[in-house]
Design an enzyme around this catalytic site. Structure first.
Site, PDB file in Angstrom:
ATOM      1  N   LYS A 134      64.825   2.635 -32.805  1.00 60.63           N
ATOM      2  CA  LYS A 134      64.206   1.743 -31.825  1.00 60.63           C
ATOM      3  C   LYS A 134      62.702   1.760 -32.081  1.00 60.63           C
ATOM      4  O   LYS A 134      62.028   2.757 -31.817  1.00 60.63           O
ATOM      5  CB  LYS A 134      64.525   2.199 -30.404  1.00 60.63           C
ATOM      6  CG  LYS A 134      64.017   1.220 -29.356  1.00 60.63           C
ATOM      7  CD  LYS A 134      64.595   1.551 -27.998  1.00 60.63           C
ATOM      8  CE  LYS A 134      64.285   0.477 -26.978  1.00 60.63           C
ATOM      9  NZ  LYS A 134      62.870   0.261 -26.758  1.00 60.63           N
TER      10      LYS A 134
ATOM     11  N   GLU B  68      70.349   1.677 -34.991  1.00 58.42           N
ATOM     12  CA  GLU B  68      69.056   1.272 -35.559  1.00 58.42           C
ATOM     13  C   GLU B  68      67.933   2.032 -34.862  1.00 58.42           C
ATOM     14  O   GLU B  68      67.956   2.157 -33.642  1.00 58.42           O
ATOM     15  CB  GLU B  68      68.818  -0.233 -35.300  1.00 58.42           C
ATOM     16  CG  GLU B  68      69.952  -1.109 -35.753  1.00 58.42           C
ATOM     17  CD  GLU B  68      69.837  -2.543 -35.221  1.00 58.42           C
ATOM     18  OE1 GLU B  68      68.722  -2.945 -34.807  1.00 58.42           O
ATOM     19  OE2 GLU B  68      70.856  -3.239 -35.227  1.00 58.42           O
TER      20      GLU B  68
ATOM     21  N   CYS C 128      49.547  -3.608   9.342  1.00 61.26           N
ATOM     22  CA  CYS C 128      48.968  -2.577   8.468  1.00 61.26           C
ATOM     23  C   CYS C 128      48.287  -3.289   7.304  1.00 61.26           C
ATOM     24  O   CYS C 128      48.926  -4.034   6.562  1.00 61.26           O
ATOM     25  CB  CYS C 128      50.054  -1.643   7.940  1.00 61.26           C
ATOM     26  SG  CYS C 128      49.461  -0.552   6.630  1.00 61.26           S
TER      27      CYS C 128
ATOM     28  N   CYS D 111      55.446   3.445   7.060  1.00 59.53           N
ATOM     29  CA  CYS D 111      54.486   3.036   8.078  1.00 59.53           C
ATOM     30  C   CYS D 111      55.158   1.991   8.959  1.00 59.53           C
ATOM     31  O   CYS D 111      55.817   1.074   8.468  1.00 59.53           O
ATOM     32  CB  CYS D 111      53.267   2.452   7.382  1.00 59.53           C
ATOM     33  SG  CYS D 111      52.285   1.374   8.418  1.00 59.53           S
TER      34      CYS D 111
ATOM     35  N   CYS E  27      46.509   2.553   8.279  1.00 59.30           N
ATOM     36  CA  CYS E  27      46.335   1.848   9.548  1.00 59.30           C
ATOM     37  C   CYS E  27      46.515   2.763  10.759  1.00 59.30           C
ATOM     38  O   CYS E  27      46.295   2.337  11.895  1.00 59.30           O
ATOM     39  CB  CYS E  27      47.295   0.663   9.650  1.00 59.30           C
ATOM     40  SG  CYS E  27      48.997   1.136   9.960  1.00 59.30           S
TER      41      CYS E  27
ATOM     42  N   LYS F 122      67.275   6.741 -25.741  1.00 62.09           N
ATOM     43  CA  LYS F 122      65.855   7.104 -25.855  1.00 62.09           C
ATOM     44  C   LYS F 122      65.703   8.590 -26.154  1.00 62.09           C
ATOM     45  O   LYS F 122      66.510   9.411 -25.724  1.00 62.09           O
ATOM     46  CB  LYS F 122      65.139   6.786 -24.542  1.00 62.09           C
ATOM     47  CG  LYS F 122      65.089   5.300 -24.199  1.00 62.09           C
ATOM     48  CD  LYS F 122      64.026   4.606 -25.016  1.00 62.09           C
ATOM     49  CE  LYS F 122      63.492   3.359 -24.352  1.00 62.09           C
ATOM     50  NZ  LYS F 122      62.651   3.559 -23.230  1.00 62.09           N
TER      51      LYS F 122
ATOM     52  N   TYR G 212      65.594  -7.575 -36.656  1.00 62.84           N
ATOM     53  CA  TYR G 212      66.848  -6.926 -36.247  1.00 62.84           C
ATOM     54  C   TYR G 212      67.821  -7.785 -35.443  1.00 62.84           C
ATOM     55  O   TYR G 212      68.916  -7.355 -35.143  1.00 62.84           O
ATOM     56  CB  TYR G 212      66.570  -5.628 -35.499  1.00 62.84           C
ATOM     57  CG  TYR G 212      65.604  -5.733 -34.334  1.00 62.84           C
ATOM     58  CD1 TYR G 212      65.902  -6.490 -33.216  1.00 62.84           C
ATOM     59  CD2 TYR G 212      64.394  -5.041 -34.357  1.00 62.84           C
ATOM     60  CE1 TYR G 212      65.020  -6.571 -32.152  1.00 62.84           C
ATOM     61  CE2 TYR G 212      63.505  -5.114 -33.298  1.00 62.84           C
ATOM     62  CZ  TYR G 212      63.830  -5.878 -32.197  1.00 62.84           C
ATOM     63  OH  TYR G 212      62.961  -5.957 -31.154  1.00 62.84           O
TER      64      TYR G 212
ATOM     65  N   CYS H 240      50.258   6.584   9.180  1.00 72.45           N
ATOM     66  CA  CYS H 240      49.904   5.827   7.984  1.00 72.45           C
ATOM     67  C   CYS H 240      48.425   6.056   7.649  1.00 72.45           C
ATOM     68  O   CYS H 240      47.563   5.870   8.502  1.00 72.45           O
ATOM     69  CB  CYS H 240      50.162   4.345   8.223  1.00 72.45           C
ATOM     70  SG  CYS H 240      49.496   3.303   6.919  1.00 72.45           S
TER      71      CYS H 240
ATOM     72  N   ASP I 276      58.850   1.211 -31.736  1.00 73.79           N
ATOM     73  CA  ASP I 276      57.977   1.154 -30.567  1.00 73.79           C
ATOM     74  C   ASP I 276      56.838   0.169 -30.813  1.00 73.79           C
ATOM     75  O   ASP I 276      55.712   0.551 -31.119  1.00 73.79           O
ATOM     76  CB  ASP I 276      57.428   2.559 -30.278  1.00 73.79           C
ATOM     77  CG  ASP I 276      56.948   2.678 -28.852  1.00 73.79           C
ATOM     78  OD1 ASP I 276      57.130   1.709 -28.076  1.00 73.79           O
ATOM     79  OD2 ASP I 276      56.387   3.733 -28.512  1.00 73.79           O
TER      80      ASP I 276
HETATM   81  S1  IVH Z   1      67.784  -5.503 -30.040  1.00 72.92           S
HETATM   82  C1  IVH Z   1      69.813  -8.097 -27.022  1.00 72.92           C
HETATM   83  N1  IVH Z   1      67.003  -3.745 -31.810  1.00 72.92           N
HETATM   84  O1  IVH Z   1      63.579  -2.684 -27.578  1.00 72.92           O
HETATM   85  C2  IVH Z   1      69.165  -7.071 -27.884  1.00 72.92           C
HETATM   86  N2  IVH Z   1      65.614  -4.095 -29.929  1.00 72.92           N
HETATM   87  O2  IVH Z   1      64.598  -2.335 -24.836  1.00 72.92           O
HETATM   88  C3  IVH Z   1      67.722  -7.261 -28.021  1.00 72.92           C
HETATM   89  N3  IVH Z   1      63.537  -2.800 -29.942  1.00 72.92           N
HETATM   90  O3  IVH Z   1      62.749  -5.845 -26.341  1.00 72.92           O
HETATM   91  C4  IVH Z   1      66.975  -6.186 -28.658  1.00 72.92           C
HETATM   92  N4  IVH Z   1      63.882  -1.785 -31.852  1.00 72.92           N
HETATM   93  O4  IVH Z   1      61.350  -4.910 -28.266  1.00 72.92           O
HETATM   94  C5  IVH Z   1      66.723  -4.347 -30.643  1.00 72.92           C
HETATM   95  N5  IVH Z   1      66.424  -2.255 -33.493  1.00 72.92           N
HETATM   96  C6  IVH Z   1      66.140  -2.853 -32.336  1.00 72.92           C
HETATM   97  C7  IVH Z   1      64.948  -2.581 -31.618  1.00 72.92           C
HETATM   98  C8  IVH Z   1      64.725  -3.227 -30.411  1.00 72.92           C
HETATM   99  C9  IVH Z   1      63.050  -1.940 -30.839  1.00 72.92           C
HETATM  100  C10 IVH Z   1      62.857  -3.174 -28.668  1.00 72.92           C
HETATM  101  C11 IVH Z   1      62.716  -4.658 -28.435  1.00 72.92           C
HETATM  102  C12 IVH Z   1      63.427  -4.929 -27.137  1.00 72.92           C
HETATM  103  C13 IVH Z   1      63.458  -3.577 -26.516  1.00 72.92           C
HETATM  104  C14 IVH Z   1      64.644  -3.476 -25.596  1.00 72.92           C
END
Ligand code: IVH
Length: 694
Positions: free
Chosen positions: A123, A121, A438, A432, A417, A320, A232, A414, A125
């Site tokens: 991810k 899926e 400090c 330090c 301090c 990522k 999701y 340091c 943002d």
């Molecule tokens: S699943 C236990 N699916 O990524 C699984 N997260 O790094 C829970 N996010 O806090 C998350 N797209 O805000 C899932 N397709 C996706 C996502 C997703 C974005 C974000 C979400 C989560 C963060 C985790």
């Protein structure tokens, strides 16, 4: 400030006008930025004063009075919602090789060599939300918060049209749908354009804009912003009507939730890689920002078997995108001193836009890193941002180096301090040696102590700690608990011999009676504290909230922990899943230092540390027991068996000792089984173990 009763009519009118302006400004700031200047306590104090004056002079109540503002319902904070099921985060990886490792680790855990299907899926943002439905009706919504407790954003979520308010017949009675709130790129640009014209705050990127818009105490503002969602995952559900992530998405669509059309099942690592490449290619053209691809084991059965690590599932990971880079100049190199005395060099940069975020500082890690890359003040450098990590410098453009530049000389004292800053032989970090003498270390420790996940003392923000420390009002954490007593003027006390003045905090600029009494109330409340918070607050190197929780779970009381630390042995610590050798060393060392013990002793005069009551299954035959696995198990993999035992309240140790309660024996067990027999420790077959966890 005059008492309200002493105000003349003219004075009252004048003050009401001032208060209306101040409160309106504070409201505005609160809604526009996520970090207003005024503390909640000060804000409440203003509102209170306004109400007091209005009560005495009702005919002076203004048309724009803050007390009259309806609808905006200016709360000073969001309500809290405790998640029935924690909202977890995901582990991160940055290369296909690491994804492959992840897939292998899943297979190993499940002890299979067959391919496992993953749902891939995009991810998103944005920021995650959880929406709760009871009998098909939307009843409440929350942000992720710290994963355990989120903020109540029910009213704000109601303004998002894509989120169904009512679900069709046949949905589970209790259903929590989770997903991401985001702002489309076009809506983000439009919002900033409008803000620019109105001289309002500009958001750095769509994510910040989404967060700033959703976390509005006034939901009307949320309604004016264009927010979107993708669903999701789920939280609490009364009846699981799906066996795979794919089927869950079908259900979501049926129920009217937006589900990303790019979600795709991948049968093997080749498909995972192809899909990733495809998503990378179309990324820039997508109408919303994504920062990677999430992979989830498609089968829910397998997800359940895989279970969770402390904060992340074993069955999912985030892949990522590679970091984004930009070219800029180093204006200065500073050396910061942290809570544990570590000297960290930081580069001040000419502000530059890196993939949508303005970057003006980068960490330089340590002195070797500066020397290795020969980073100098005035250099042109490539900075990069990967995920949420602090920006880093990847490369110096030597052809652009100014002629007169000199190598950076790292200080050996340091900068805060003046104490010697030394570097242990096998360490990369110079520290330090000033300890709590400090000021930087002492201040950072105090800030950590009062921070949100520690004692969470509202009213003692970073700025106040700096000030109080500077004036000698606060030196160490225990001083916080004598503040109230020290504040009282001895001159008021008829029996006091001296006419010594108290601290008189209420006379300080920006403070008043009310904010001071609020602060004392907040401090008094913290005279009782949970064990995990207390451990975390101590600021033991490497011990974050997750580790503090592990320690609390394993020791139950602070006395138990401290008693064990007195032995100066790391064995018991290392036996805890999640605590490694280095961390154990740091913990033991911390308790070996007299100045830390003094802080603890002092604190405990004022603070009662609660016993930790485990929420794990406590009435199982395994709870509280120490178990050891040995030999080849046939019904579970070793990792799975370990996770199960822990869930049932057992501690899993690596070797058999007199402290062991059970040794679970698989096929071909060797020396551990023998040792158990010698020590008279009870042994269990795999079958018997299975019986116990029924
Ligand atoms: S699943 C236990 N699916 O990524 C699984 N997260 O790094 C829970 N996010 O806090 C998350 N797209 O805000 C899932 N397709 C996706 C996502 C997703 C974005 C974000 C979400 C989560 C963060 C985790």
């Amino acid at each position: 400030m005059k008492e309200v009763q002493e105000l003349s009519r003219e004075e009252a009118a004048k003050e009401l006008a001032e208060l209306a302006a101040k409160i309106a400004k504070a409201d505005n700031e609160y809604y526009q930025n996520d970090a207003p200047d005024l503390t909640d306590a000060d804000y409440d104090a203003l509102k209170h004063r306004n109400a007091q004056i209005e009560a005495l002079f009702p005919d002076l109540i203004r048309a724009d009075s803050p007390s009259k503002r309806v609808g905006s319902a200016v709360l000073s904070r969001f309500g809290k919602i405790e998640h029935r099921f924690p909202m977890l985060s995901l582990g991160d990886v940055f290369s296909i090789a690491e994804v492959e490792d992840f897939v292998l680790s899943v297979k190993r855990f499940l002890n299979t060599s067959e391919n496992i299907a993953f749902m891939a899926e995009p991810k998103i943002d944005g920021l995650s939300f959880s929406a709760r439905y009871e009998n098909g009706m939307f009843v409440s919504g929350a942000t992720r918060g710290d994963g355990i407790v989120g903020e109540d954003i029910t009213e704000n979520l109601k303004t998002i049209k894509q989120l169904p308010q009512k679900l069709p017949n046949g949905v589970p009675n209790i259903l929590e749908v989770r997903g991401e709130v985001y702002m489309a790129k076009s809506d983000f640009f439009a919002l900033n354009e409008k803000s620019l014209a109105e001289h309002k705050k500009i958001f750095a990127n769509p994510r910040n804009a989404a967060a700033g818009s959703l976390r509005q105490l006034n939901p009307q503002i949320t309604a004016e912003r264009k927010l979107s969602i993708w669903a999701y995952t789920w939280g609490e559900v009364s009846e699981h009507q799906w066996q795979t992530q794919e089927q869950f998405f079908d259900k979501l669509k049926e129920w009217g939730f937006p589900v990303n059309p790019l979600n795709k099942v991948c049968a093997d690592i080749t498909q995972i890689e192809e899909n990733f490449k495809h998503i990378m290619e179309i990324r820039a053209d997508l109408p919303y920002d994504i920062d990677g691809v999430v992979y989830k084991v498609n089968s829910i059965d397998l997800q359940n078997r895989l279970g969770f690590l402390t904060r992340t599932p074993r069955w999912a990971i985030a892949h990522k995108f590679p970091a984004e880079q930009a070219l800029t100049r180093i204006n200065n190199i500073r050396v910061q001193v942290g809570r544990t005395g570590a000297l960290t060099p930081v580069a001040d940069l000419e502000p530059v836009n890196v993939g949508g975020v303005i970057v003006s500082h980068a960490t330089l890690h340590n002195e070797d890193e500066i020397a290795r890359k020969d980073i100098r003040i005035g250099d042109m450098v490539v900075v990069q941002r990967a995920g949420d990590v602090i920006p880093q410098i990847v490369e110096v453009k030597l052809d652009k180096r100014p002629l007169n530049s000199l190598p950076f000389v790292f200080p050996t004292v340091c900068p805060e301090c003046g104490a010697h800053a030394i570097r242990e032989e096998d360490e990369a970090i110079r520290r330090c040696t000033g300890g709590l003498t400090c000021p930087a270390q002492a201040k950072e420790r105090l800030k950590h102590f009062v921070s949100k996940d520690a004692f969470d003392i509202v009213g003692l923000g970073d700025k106040v700690v700096e000030e109080f420390y500077g004036e000698g009002i606060l030196h160490n954490p225990a001083d916080i608990f004598t503040l109230e007593e020290r504040n009282q003027s001895k001159a008021d006390d008829l029996f006091a011999f001296s006419s010594e003045k108290g601290l008189e905090l209420e006379k300080r600029e920006g403070w008043g009676k009310l904010s001071v009494s609020n602060l004392f109330a907040a401090i008094r409340q913290r005279r009782k504290i949970s064990l995990p918070r207390f451990i975390y607050a101590l600021g033991i190197p490497q011990v974050g909230s997750a580790t503090a929780l592990l320690l609390a779970k394993n020791y139950g009381t602070f006395d138990n922990l401290q008693a064990d630390m007195c032995t100066r042995e790391t064995a018991k610590l290392v036996a805890i899943d999640g605590i490694g050798g280095e961390m154990a060393k740091d913990i033991v060392e911390f308790f070996g230092e007299e100045h830390n013990l003094r802080v603890i002793r002092e604190l405990r005069k004022y603070v009662a540390v609660e016993e930790y009551v485990n929420d794990e299954i406590t009435d199982s035959p395994l709870s509280g027991k120490t178990v050891v696995f040995t030999g080849t198990l046939t019904k579970f993999t070793r990792a799975e068996a370990k996770a199960i035992a822990q869930k049932f309240g057992a501690k899993v140790a690596g070797s058999v000792s007199a402290h062991t309660d059970y040794v679970i024996i698989g096929a071909d067990a060797g020396s551990k089984a023998k040792k158990a027999a010698e020590l008279g420790v009870k042994t269990l077959s795999e079958e018997e173990f299975k019986e116990m966890i029924k």
